[in-house]
Design an enzyme around this catalytic site. Structure first.
Site, PDB file in Angstrom:
ATOM      1  N   GLU A  78       8.475  -2.156  -0.064  1.00  0.00           N
ATOM      2  CA  GLU A  78       7.825  -0.850  -0.111  1.00  0.00           C
ATOM      3  C   GLU A  78       8.692   0.189   0.600  1.00  0.00           C
ATOM      4  OE1 GLU A  78       3.337   0.594   0.840  1.00  0.00           O
ATOM      5  OE2 GLU A  78       4.378  -0.494   2.419  1.00  0.00           O
ATOM      6  N   HIS A  85       7.181   5.935 -12.035  1.00  0.00           N
ATOM      7  CA  HIS A  85       6.726   7.328 -12.032  1.00  0.00           C
ATOM      8  C   HIS A  85       5.276   7.487 -12.487  1.00  0.00           C
ATOM      9  CE1 HIS A  85      10.943   8.049 -11.287  1.00  0.00           C
ATOM     10  NE2 HIS A  85      10.632   9.271 -10.927  1.00  0.00           N
ATOM     11  N   HIS A  97       6.638   5.975  -3.107  1.00  0.00           N
ATOM     12  CA  HIS A  97       7.587   4.991  -2.580  1.00  0.00           C
ATOM     13  C   HIS A  97       8.646   4.706  -3.634  1.00  0.00           C
ATOM     14  CE1 HIS A  97       5.277   3.866   0.975  1.00  0.00           C
ATOM     15  NE2 HIS A  97       4.188   3.861   0.222  1.00  0.00           N
TER      16      HIS A  97
HETATM   17 NI    NI Z   1       2.251   3.931   0.765  1.00  0.00          NI
END
Ligand code: NI
Length: 144
Positions: free
Chosen positions: A128, A81, A42
């Protein structure tokens, strides 16, 4: 007199939603494709809100450079990351960690930012996707 400052940040991370006590089939039923064994990513958008009085000299509630430095160190350097399920202790199943839903990530980010020394942390809001976001303002009993 109190004023709120909200600053926006972003980071990318991957996760997999699966509870270690559930079978693969139960996880699949509960979390759908978010339970896929190889995870998915995401681009999270984080909004951090702090509040306090406006300093009579500087005219600011907090110095943005102080806030940026703190968020960079406590959140972006930690979460950007990474694979949340393996690289973040709070989400490692082996450490009894929570499932890395955005709800739990939001709470973990709040916990890390709460010690910000220059203004009171009000809440964090975590997107998100463009379609869902979560907000956490801490436990009511702990708020001044
Ligand atoms: Ni997810």
């Amino acid at each position: 007199m109190k004023i709120e400052l909200t600053r926006r940040y972003s980071f990318a991370a991957s996760h997999r939603l699966a509870h270690p006590r559930f079978t693969e089939e139960e996880n699949r039923r509960l979390y759908g494709k978010c339970a896929n064994p190889y995870g998915h990513g995401h681009n999270y958008v984080l909004e951090v809100t702090v509040a306090g009085p406006v300093d009579a000299t500087t005219g600011m509630v907090a110095n943005l450079a102080d806030l940026d430095g703190f968020v960079q160190r406590e959140v972006l350097d930690v979460f950007d990351h990474v694979y949340l399920n393996e690289q973040i202790e709070a989400f490692r199943p082996e450490s009894g960690g929570q499932v890395p839903t955005t709800e739990n990530l939001c709470i973990e980010i709040f916990r890390r930012l709460q010690p910000f020394p220059f203004a009171r942390l009000c809440r964090v809001r975590l997107e998100e996707t463009g379609r869902n976001s979560f907000e956490y303002a801490g436990q009511a009993s702990r708020r001044p």
